[in-house]
Design an enzyme around this catalytic site. Sequence first.
Site, PDB file in Angstrom:
ATOM      1  N   TYR A 111      11.093  -1.148 -15.010  1.00  5.54           N
ATOM      2  CA  TYR A 111      10.195  -0.034 -14.700  1.00  5.54           C
ATOM      3  C   TYR A 111      10.168   0.840 -15.948  1.00  5.54           C
ATOM      4  CZ  TYR A 111      10.359  -1.036  -9.655  1.00  5.54           C
ATOM      5  OH  TYR A 111      10.239  -1.607  -8.429  1.00  5.54           O
ATOM      6  N   LYS A 151       3.709  -7.034 -13.469  1.00  2.00           N
ATOM      7  CA  LYS A 151       3.870  -7.307 -12.032  1.00  2.00           C
ATOM      8  C   LYS A 151       3.225  -6.201 -11.209  1.00  2.00           C
ATOM      9  CE  LYS A 151       7.412  -7.989  -8.454  1.00  2.00           C
ATOM     10  NZ  LYS A 151       7.504  -6.709  -7.740  1.00  2.00           N
ATOM     11  N   SER A 162      16.272  -7.653 -11.516  1.00  2.00           N
ATOM     12  CA  SER A 162      15.725  -6.292 -11.467  1.00  2.00           C
ATOM     13  C   SER A 162      16.433  -5.391 -12.473  1.00  2.00           C
ATOM     14  CB  SER A 162      15.919  -5.714 -10.061  1.00  2.00           C
ATOM     15  OG  SER A 162      15.698  -4.318 -10.054  1.00  2.00           O
ATOM     16  N   HIS A 171       3.775  -5.838  -3.864  1.00  2.00           N
ATOM     17  CA  HIS A 171       5.163  -5.359  -3.857  1.00  2.00           C
ATOM     18  C   HIS A 171       5.793  -5.556  -2.476  1.00  2.00           C
ATOM     19  CE1 HIS A 171       7.711  -2.703  -6.635  1.00  2.00           C
ATOM     20  NE2 HIS A 171       8.483  -2.856  -5.584  1.00  2.00           N
ATOM     21  N   THR A 219       6.925  -3.877 -14.200  1.00  2.00           N
ATOM     22  CA  THR A 219       6.310  -3.606 -12.898  1.00  2.00           C
ATOM     23  C   THR A 219       5.389  -2.401 -13.030  1.00  2.00           C
ATOM     24  OG1 THR A 219       8.175  -4.573 -11.738  1.00  2.00           O
ATOM     25  CG2 THR A 219       6.789  -3.059 -10.471  1.00  2.00           C
TER      26      THR A 219
HETATM   27  C1  FMN Z   1      15.001  -4.921  -1.258  1.00  2.00           C
HETATM   28  C2  FMN Z   1      13.889  -5.052  -2.248  1.00  2.00           C
HETATM   29  C3  FMN Z   1      14.041  -4.535  -3.515  1.00  2.00           C
HETATM   30  C4  FMN Z   1      13.026  -4.677  -4.453  1.00  2.00           C
HETATM   31  N1  FMN Z   1      13.228  -4.222  -5.711  1.00  2.00           N
HETATM   32  C5  FMN Z   1      12.287  -4.431  -6.652  1.00  2.00           C
HETATM   33  C6  FMN Z   1      12.538  -4.065  -8.000  1.00  2.00           C
HETATM   34  O1  FMN Z   1      13.603  -3.580  -8.349  1.00  2.00           O
HETATM   35  N2  FMN Z   1      11.541  -4.299  -8.899  1.00  2.00           N
HETATM   36  C7  FMN Z   1      10.335  -4.868  -8.550  1.00  2.00           C
HETATM   37  O2  FMN Z   1       9.463  -5.056  -9.397  1.00  2.00           O
HETATM   38  N3  FMN Z   1      10.088  -5.240  -7.277  1.00  2.00           N
HETATM   39  C8  FMN Z   1      11.044  -5.053  -6.329  1.00  2.00           C
HETATM   40  N4  FMN Z   1      10.807  -5.484  -5.053  1.00  2.00           N
HETATM   41  C9  FMN Z   1       9.555  -6.198  -4.725  1.00  2.00           C
HETATM   42  C10 FMN Z   1       9.719  -7.723  -4.920  1.00  2.00           C
HETATM   43  O3  FMN Z   1       9.849  -8.048  -6.282  1.00  2.00           O
HETATM   44  C11 FMN Z   1       8.527  -8.528  -4.369  1.00  2.00           C
HETATM   45  O4  FMN Z   1       7.332  -8.041  -4.924  1.00  2.00           O
HETATM   46  C12 FMN Z   1       8.389  -8.562  -2.861  1.00  2.00           C
HETATM   47  O5  FMN Z   1       9.635  -8.403  -2.211  1.00  2.00           O
HETATM   48  C13 FMN Z   1       7.761  -9.900  -2.472  1.00  2.00           C
HETATM   49  O6  FMN Z   1       7.548  -9.986  -1.135  1.00  2.00           O
HETATM   50  P1  FMN Z   1       8.490 -10.814  -0.101  1.00  2.00           P
HETATM   51  O7  FMN Z   1       9.756 -10.032   0.010  1.00  2.00           O
HETATM   52  O8  FMN Z   1       7.669 -10.777   1.142  1.00  2.00           O
HETATM   53  O9  FMN Z   1       8.695 -12.232  -0.601  1.00  2.00           O
HETATM   54  C14 FMN Z   1      11.812  -5.335  -4.093  1.00  2.00           C
HETATM   55  C15 FMN Z   1      11.666  -5.845  -2.808  1.00  2.00           C
HETATM   56  C16 FMN Z   1      12.684  -5.736  -1.893  1.00  2.00           C
HETATM   57  C17 FMN Z   1      12.492  -6.329  -0.522  1.00  2.00           C
HETATM   58  O1  173 Z   2      10.905  -1.783  -5.997  1.00  2.00           O
HETATM   59  C1  173 Z   2      11.306  -1.632  -4.876  1.00  2.00           C
HETATM   60  O2  173 Z   2      10.701  -2.091  -3.899  1.00  2.00           O
HETATM   61  C2  173 Z   2      12.535  -0.922  -4.640  1.00  2.00           C
HETATM   62  O3  173 Z   2      12.937  -0.955  -3.522  1.00  2.00           O
HETATM   63  C3  173 Z   2      13.279  -0.205  -5.682  1.00  2.00           C
HETATM   64  C4  173 Z   2      14.637  -0.073  -5.543  1.00  2.00           C
HETATM   65  C5  173 Z   2      15.367   0.614  -6.504  1.00  2.00           C
HETATM   66  C6  173 Z   2      14.747   1.180  -7.579  1.00  2.00           C
HETATM   67  C7  173 Z   2      13.389   1.060  -7.712  1.00  2.00           C
HETATM   68  C8  173 Z   2      12.663   0.372  -6.771  1.00  2.00           C
END
Ligand code: FMN
Ligand code: 173
Length: 359
Positions: A129, A232, A106, A256, A155
């Site tokens: 992002y 994404k 990330s 997401h 994303t």
């Molecule tokens: C704690 C957490 C942080 C996340 N941070 C990001 C992120 O920084 N960038 C992003 O594109 N998606 C982020 N996501 C979404 C994940 O990439 C992903 O789409 C999603 O968690 C998939 O579903 P699952 O957790 O049910 O496997 C985050 C998800 C979680 C749970």
């Molecule tokens: O993308 C996400 O789901 C998320 O939790 C997140 C966390 C930090 C910065 C940006 C998004």
Amino acid sequence: MTGTTLSEYESRARELLPGPVWDFLAGGSGTESAVSAGRAALDRVRLRPRVLVDVSACDTRCSLLGAPLAAPVGIAPMAYHRLVHPEGEVATARAAGDTGALFTVSMFASRTLEDIAAAATGPLWLQLYWLRRREQLTGLIRRAEDAGYRALVLTVDAPRVAHRPRDARNGFAVPAGIRAVNVDASVMSASHGGTAGESAVARHSREQFDPSITWADLAWIRERTALPLVLKGILTGEDALLAVEHGVDGIVVSNHGGRQLDCAIPAADALPEIAEAVADRCRIILDGSIRHGTDIAKALCLGAHAVFVGRPALWGLAHSGSEGVSAVLRGLSNEFDEAMALMGAVRVEDFDRSGIVHH
Ligand SMILES: Cc1cc2nc3c(=O)[nH]c(=O)nc-3n(C[C@H](O)[C@H](O)[C@H](O)COP(=O)(O)O)c2cc1C
Ligand SMILES: O=C(O)C(=O)c1ccccc1
């Protein structure tokens, strides 16, 4: 899964983590209906096994945009792995390398891109992002190239981070000492400013993400890197077609994890129309609620080339660091290997629409 099931990793993580951190991981936006809908969508897909196929040598390996993988599995980009383990993304990278999985780091990783790359023995991608301050993106792209990252994942389902009731109720802020170390401190100081009613993550995303970007802006990234570009957060055939027309190399079909648009269609339900629109012109990855080897088989039948796993990787990390992430990934791969054998699929490419019924 060496005696410990995935749901045991989940419950142990829940016991170990502070309540607000658990809520940040587990939670979704709005009514959280898009979280449970993701699981329900996969549960509605049923498998149609073929028998009397020689499955004495099933091969789970594949390659994704040039990256060789032990199975069609990657770790989804998730912010701040140090929230759940002091080693953070470095431990996750080691586990991904040990198990032959792709790791998508990330933009809001809590370890430097370079430290993560030094620990990695397998392929890394970097997720971005779109920030208002474009020079931050330029810097990250150059560092990712120098450190050997193999693709960029932009994303596109988060012009801002959605309102997440649990985080808002908790006034969630990233604890002091944990930072998004790869971006300028002024970009994402999500460790400050959580208030009851709005999380620090949501507030900073509103200030720092550029909500005005459009398809035309993809050229700006293309001009700055030769790395493959993956979008994404695609959920419609229309946008998948636009992605192909704009020359992207891959898309992640994703809601997401239920954390952005409340009530968004689950990725598994969106996948058939997307696969049809793409017609093999770019790679397709599915994420959301992948918890079993059979989920991977279902995603491939629906038209994906690979899946991303999100929260389960963090459960493993919280449970026992790198070992825990490895165990979770290995468990999924072993289950996928079994699904292949019982489906009569010898190669990853053998899965297609004839392998499922969809209710
Ligand atoms: C704690 C957490 C942080 C996340 N941070 C990001 C992120 O920084 N960038 C992003 O594109 N998606 C982020 N996501 C979404 C994940 O990439 C992903 O789409 C999603 O968690 C998939 O579903 P699952 O957790 O049910 O496997 C985050 C998800 C979680 C749970
Ligand atoms: O993308 C996400 O789901 C998320 O939790 C997140 C966390 C930090 C910065 C940006 C998004």
